[in-house]
Write a protein that holds these residues in place. Sequence first.
Motif, PDB file in Angstrom:
ATOM      1  N   ALA A  35      33.130  51.210  38.833  1.00  0.00           N
ATOM      2  CA  ALA A  35      33.227  51.734  37.737  1.00  0.00           C
ATOM      3  C   ALA A  35      33.942  52.047  37.276  1.00  0.00           C
ATOM      4  N   GLU A  63      28.714  42.919  30.652  1.00  0.00           N
ATOM      5  CA  GLU A  63      27.599  42.186  31.658  1.00  0.00           C
ATOM      6  C   GLU A  63      28.367  41.021  31.862  1.00  0.00           C
ATOM      7  N   GLY A  66      29.862  40.810  35.174  1.00  0.00           N
ATOM      8  CA  GLY A  66      29.546  41.752  36.515  1.00  0.00           C
ATOM      9  C   GLY A  66      28.917  42.863  36.271  1.00  0.00           C
ATOM     10  N   TYR A  67      29.332  43.980  35.559  1.00  0.00           N
ATOM     11  CA  TYR A  67      28.821  45.130  35.392  1.00  0.00           C
ATOM     12  C   TYR A  67      27.624  45.395  34.720  1.00  0.00           C
ATOM     13  N   ALA A  68      27.315  46.325  34.972  1.00  0.00           N
ATOM     14  CA  ALA A  68      25.567  46.834  34.315  1.00  0.00           C
ATOM     15  C   ALA A  68      26.317  48.528  33.606  1.00  0.00           C
ATOM     16  N   ILE A  70      24.995  52.052  33.257  1.00  0.00           N
ATOM     17  CA  ILE A  70      24.090  52.978  34.502  1.00  0.00           C
ATOM     18  C   ILE A  70      24.044  54.627  33.334  1.00  0.00           C
ATOM     19  N   TYR A  88      29.640  51.853  33.244  1.00  0.00           N
ATOM     20  CA  TYR A  88      29.288  50.737  33.687  1.00  0.00           C
ATOM     21  C   TYR A  88      29.773  50.838  35.907  1.00  0.00           C
ATOM     22  N   ARG A  89      28.636  50.227  36.107  1.00  0.00           N
ATOM     23  CA  ARG A  89      28.400  50.046  37.527  1.00  0.00           C
ATOM     24  C   ARG A  89      28.734  48.633  37.908  1.00  0.00           C
ATOM     25  N   LEU A  90      29.634  48.458  38.638  1.00  0.00           N
ATOM     26  CA  LEU A  90      29.894  47.245  39.345  1.00  0.00           C
ATOM     27  C   LEU A  90      29.240  46.457  39.798  1.00  0.00           C
ATOM     28  N   GLU A  91      28.071  45.878  39.631  1.00  0.00           N
ATOM     29  CA  GLU A  91      26.553  44.949  40.757  1.00  0.00           C
ATOM     30  C   GLU A  91      27.352  43.742  40.921  1.00  0.00           C
ATOM     31  N   GLN A  92      27.519  43.198  40.745  1.00  0.00           N
ATOM     32  CA  GLN A  92      28.387  41.715  41.312  1.00  0.00           C
ATOM     33  C   GLN A  92      29.599  41.363  40.744  1.00  0.00           C
TER      34      GLN A  92
END
Length: 96
Positions: A35, A63, A66-68, A70, A88-92
């Motif tokens: 994050a 983005e 790979g971050y979204a 939050i 931001y949180r690392l999604e993928q």
Amino acid sequence: MKPLVLVLLSVLAAPVAAANHAKHAAQAARESLPAVTIFIDATLGMRKDSAARALTEAHVAYEAHGYAVIDVETYTENGDLQGFFVTYRLEQPANR
């Protein structure tokens, strides 16, 4: 004269801010940070359209790695908008 100087400085600083978002997002991804929280300044000519543009540029940069988003929290002092804290949180991991 001073308002013109402030406008010119804010226009010249906009590409630098966008470049910094991309640089910081890439660094966070390289370090696999789960994050990241950043601050988007909304002072000295950065209100309204410029602040929205800075938020959009940060969202696009993170983005791409790979971050979204939050959370977005506004920061005010004495009732005046100063900026935004964005987490931001690392999604993928991004495809590289």
